[in-house]
Structure formats: C-alpha cells, structure tokens
Design a protein around this motif. Structure first.
Motif, short mmCIF file in Angstrom:
data_model
loop_
_atom_site.label_atom_id
_atom_site.label_comp_id
_atom_site.label_asym_id
_atom_site.label_seq_id
_atom_site.Cartn_x
_atom_site.Cartn_y
_atom_site.Cartn_z
N UNK A 68 52.51 -8.87 73.07
CA UNK A 68 51.55 -9.58 73.93
C UNK A 68 50.23 -8.82 73.97
N UNK A 69 49.28 -9.38 74.70
CA UNK A 69 47.93 -8.80 74.67
C UNK A 69 47.93 -7.35 75.19
N UNK A 70 48.71 -7.07 76.24
CA UNK A 70 48.73 -5.70 76.78
C UNK A 70 49.29 -4.72 75.75
N UNK A 71 50.36 -5.15 75.09
CA UNK A 71 50.97 -4.28 74.07
C UNK A 71 49.99 -4.05 72.91
N UNK A 72 49.29 -5.10 72.56
CA UNK A 72 48.30 -4.96 71.47
C UNK A 72 47.18 -4.02 71.88
N UNK A 73 46.70 -4.18 73.11
CA UNK A 73 45.60 -3.32 73.56
C UNK A 73 46.03 -1.85 73.59
N UNK A 74 47.27 -1.60 73.99
CA UNK A 74 47.80 -0.23 73.99
C UNK A 74 47.71 0.33 72.57
N UNK A 75 48.12 -0.48 71.60
CA UNK A 75 48.07 -0.05 70.20
C UNK A 75 46.61 0.20 69.78
N UNK A 76 45.73 -0.73 70.11
CA UNK A 76 44.32 -0.60 69.68
C UNK A 76 43.66 0.65 70.27
N UNK A 77 44.00 0.94 71.52
CA UNK A 77 43.39 2.13 72.16
C UNK A 77 43.73 3.39 71.35
N UNK A 78 45.01 3.48 70.96
CA UNK A 78 45.45 4.69 70.23
C UNK A 78 44.99 4.66 68.78
N UNK A 79 44.74 3.48 68.26
CA UNK A 79 44.21 3.37 66.90
C UNK A 79 42.72 3.75 66.90
N UNK A 80 41.99 3.23 67.86
CA UNK A 80 40.53 3.43 67.85
C UNK A 80 40.13 4.83 68.34
N UNK A 81 40.83 5.33 69.35
CA UNK A 81 40.46 6.64 69.94
C UNK A 81 41.73 7.42 70.27
N UNK A 82 42.42 7.95 69.25
CA UNK A 82 43.71 8.61 69.54
C UNK A 82 43.60 9.72 70.58
N UNK A 83 42.46 10.40 70.64
CA UNK A 83 42.34 11.52 71.59
C UNK A 83 41.90 11.06 72.97
N UNK A 84 41.21 9.90 73.02
CA UNK A 84 40.72 9.41 74.33
C UNK A 84 41.02 7.92 74.46
N UNK A 85 42.31 7.57 74.43
CA UNK A 85 42.65 6.14 74.37
C UNK A 85 42.09 5.32 75.53
N UNK A 86 41.88 5.99 76.67
CA UNK A 86 41.43 5.20 77.83
C UNK A 86 39.92 5.03 77.88
N UNK A 87 39.26 5.60 76.89
CA UNK A 87 37.80 5.45 76.87
C UNK A 87 37.33 4.33 75.95
N UNK A 88 38.29 3.63 75.34
CA UNK A 88 37.89 2.53 74.43
C UNK A 88 37.30 1.40 75.28
N UNK A 89 36.17 0.86 74.83
CA UNK A 89 35.51 -0.18 75.63
C UNK A 89 36.23 -1.51 75.49
N UNK A 90 36.06 -2.37 76.50
CA UNK A 90 36.64 -3.72 76.47
C UNK A 90 36.11 -4.49 75.27
N UNK A 91 34.85 -4.26 74.97
CA UNK A 91 34.22 -4.98 73.86
C UNK A 91 34.94 -4.64 72.55
N UNK A 92 35.22 -3.36 72.34
CA UNK A 92 35.91 -2.94 71.10
C UNK A 92 37.35 -3.47 71.06
N UNK A 93 37.99 -3.50 72.22
CA UNK A 93 39.37 -4.01 72.27
C UNK A 93 39.39 -5.49 71.92
N UNK A 94 38.45 -6.23 72.52
CA UNK A 94 38.40 -7.68 72.25
C UNK A 94 38.09 -7.96 70.79
N UNK A 95 37.20 -7.17 70.21
CA UNK A 95 36.82 -7.40 68.81
C UNK A 95 38.02 -7.14 67.89
N UNK A 96 38.76 -6.06 68.15
CA UNK A 96 39.89 -5.75 67.28
C UNK A 96 41.04 -6.74 67.50
#
Ligand SMILES: Nc1ncnc2c1ncn2[C@@H]1O[C@H](COP(=O)(O)OP(=O)(O)OP(=O)(O)O)[C@@H](O)[C@H]1O
Length: 338
Positions: free
Chosen positions: A246-274
């Motif tokens: 689901x979307x939450x599970x996907x966003x969890x994955x994207x956060x760690x893909x985009x910023x493995x060291x700072x997963x919680x700093x990924x912007x909403x815009x980047x999450x939506x785009x991916x």
C-alpha cells in the motif's frame, strides 16, 4: 551427473586436478525456472572445505537472457560487493561462491526492517557503473519478446487454443500506449536488477547481511521499473496482487531508497514523484513478464503453466491500467497532489 561435474571442476580449477573424486560432493540446490543449480563441496588436501555453486543454463534460455551482458555485469557487481563471486565460466554455465544465507519468502520482503534494507541496497546497486551501452533496455526487450511471443505455434491443441484467445493487436496497442506515457516522465536510468523477487534475495540472519543474487535479467533500465517490478513480487508465487504494497509501505521503501541515512527528511514532493514513477513502470513489469511467459510456454522444458501466467500478469495489467495512467497523467498536467 556428478562425475561430469567433478571433471568440470578439475578442468576449471587446476589446483584440484589431482584430488580423488571422493573429495567432491554435489547436490541440487534448485531446478530453477531457467537453470539447474548445484552445490559442489570440495575437501582440499589440508582438510579445508570449499563450497561453490555450479549453474547449468537451461536449454533455449538465450531467447530471453543475454549471457555476455550477464557475465560483464556479474564482474562489476561482485566487485562492488553484490551477489556471489564469479569463480569460473564454461560453455553452458558458471561457477560461483556459495552464499551462506537463507532465501527470503515473499512475505519477508514487506517486513519494515527488511524493506528498508532492500531499499538501501537497491540504491547502492543502482549506483554501480557497468561498461557498455547505457541505453535503457525495457522497450527493446518488450518489443523483442512481443515479436517472438506473437508468432508462436503449439503442438498441444489445448495450448494452441488458449494462445489463440490472445489479441496481439490489443497487446501491441497497450505496449505502445504505455511506452508513450512513460516516455513523458524523463525517468532516471540506472543499472537495474530487473528480477528482484524473494528467491533472488538472501539473508544471513546472524550477520544481518542481505544479498542480491541472480543478475540474469540485469541491464540499464528505468529505476521505476526495478522498484515497481519488486513490488509486484510481493504477490508471491500465487500472484495474489492484493498483497501489492500500500501507499504507506511504498513510502517507507522510497524514504530508505532516496535517503538511506536520513529517511525522515525525504520531502513529500519527492515521495509523490517516485510513487507516480514506480506505479507507472509497475505496469510495464506486467507486460514484460506476460510476454516472457509466452516464450517460456513454447521454449521451456519445465512443466509450469506459463500460458496461465501470461493471463495472470496481463489481467493484472488491465486491472491496474486506468488508475496508474490517471496518476501519471494528473502528475504530468501538474494537477497531482504536488
Ligand atoms: N551463490 C549461491 N549460494 C547459495 N545459494 C544460492 C546461490 N545462488 C542461488 N542460490 C539458491 O538457489 C536458488 C535459485 O537460484 P537462482 O535464482 O539464481 O536460480 P535460477 O535458476 O535463475 O532460478 P529462477 O530462474 O527461478 O530465478 C536461490 O533462490 C537461492 O536459494
């Protein structure tokens, strides 16, 4: 087969040429969908035991796998710490180091800790440089599969009847429409694994080390394809697509893909785009494996309902198409939730 495997090992590794055959043992690890994989153990003169895998390519697999591309990729990827080490190559197979780890199940992949680790490793994998053309292969492969898949003839009349229910004109239209839509996304191209299913992920629980294996389908490709294809594999061997993340599970994955060291700093815009990118290319994964399955239905000696698999993947494509197309179209027109 063991005496021939022993002969092969002695030929490839001269240091073992004089060892007695009783120092070698071989067992089957898997008669995978495309290959036969053996574990070979060698007891050296000093008592040391060396474990390896010997992979024998299945017949006709050259229709779907480019072996020279695979070998080149294995060299670069294992130098970066991915997969098993390549120890030797022979006419219809290769020898690799044995990985001491368990193979994941489809349900393991969605465990938050593992999903984060897979995402992190996938980011690193996507950063590996493999020499040769950097052109994404997705549409070349899909068209190549399409031409082969649309001109088959089956001796088995029941298979032929099922095959004839497929409208290749319609499949072709779907391929073109999706190619045109994804072409508007300017999506990043990376060296992709392209087959990241649970059977190609191994975990050593004690060392907490995750391995990606089996680079047979690896190529330069769209990053969203690799991720979307991985998500499709959450459905498991029974293709239960209600298990798609689901979307939450996907966003969890994207956060760690985009910023493995700072997963919680990924912007909403980047999450939506991916999210949009992945779920558009996810559709291409259905078309790719649907067409692949038709070729397998004709070529593979393995007793598996590949024709049925075509319909599972193609029907899921049709079920998801509208939602994913409108996601991409609204993103492109700027009216997405950006
Ligand atoms: N180097 C290795 N060391 C230990 N086990 C391995 C190794 N390579 C593969 N395996 C095991 O063998 C299984 C099949 O391997 P792999 O996916 O490479 O084979 P395959 O013939 O390509 O199968 P398929 O076509 O189904 O993907 C893996 O799921 C894993 O459990």
């Amino acid at each position: 087969m063991t005496p021939r495997i022993i002969e092969l090992c002695k030929d490839l590794f001269k240091k073992w040429a004089k060892l007695d055959n009783s120092n070698f043992s071989a067992e089957t690890i898997s008669g995978g969908i495309t290959n036969l994989l053996l574990k070979v153990s060698v007891k050296e003169e000093n008592g040391n035991i060396v474990n390896m895998t010997v992979r024998l390519y299945g017949p006709n697999t050259e229709y779907v796998i480019n072996r020279s591309r695979e070998l080149q990729a294995i060299g670069c990827l294992s130098a970066e710490g991915f997969g098993a080490k390549l120890l030797g190559v022979f006419g219809n197979g290769m020898v690799q180091s044995f990985i001491n780890a368990r193979t994941l199940n489809p349900s393991d992949m969605r465990k938050p800790k593992l999903a984060a680790e897979i995402a992190k490793q996938l980011r690193k994998f996507h950063q590996v440089e493999v020499p040769g053309s950097k052109e994404p292969q997705l549409w070349n492969d899909i068209f190549k599969f399409f031409h082969k898949a649309s001109t088959l003839e089956f001796d088995d009349s029941e298979k032929q009847r099922k095959y004839e229910t497929i409208s290749f004109k319609k499949v072709h239209t779907e391929v073109i429409e999706l190619k045109e839509l994804t072409g508007l996304l300017s999506a990043p191209v990376v060296f992709a694994h392209n087959d990241l299913l649970s059977g190609n992920l191994m975990l050593n629980d004690d060392e907490e080390k995750l391995y990606f294996i089996d680079f047979e389908y690896g190529s330069y490709n769209y990053r969203g394809f690799d991720i979307g294809n991985h998500f499709n594999e959450y459905a498991g061997y029974d293709c239960d697509y209600s298990l798609y993340p689901n979307k939450d599970e996907q966003y969890h994955f994207y956060r760690h893909y985009l910023e493995p060291e700072k997963p919680h700093e990924v912007s909403d815009k980047d999450l939506e785009a991916l999210y949009m990118e992945t779920n558009t290319y996810m559709l291409a994964s259905h078309l790719y494996w649907a067409l692949w399955a038709l070729i397998q239905a004709k070529m593979s000696p393995i007793d598996f309902d590949y024709l049925g698999y075509f319909f599972l993947r193609y029907n899921e494509y049709k079920r998801q198409k509208e939602k994913c197309f409108s996601l991409a179209q609204s993103y492109l027109s700027g009216s997405g939730t950006r």
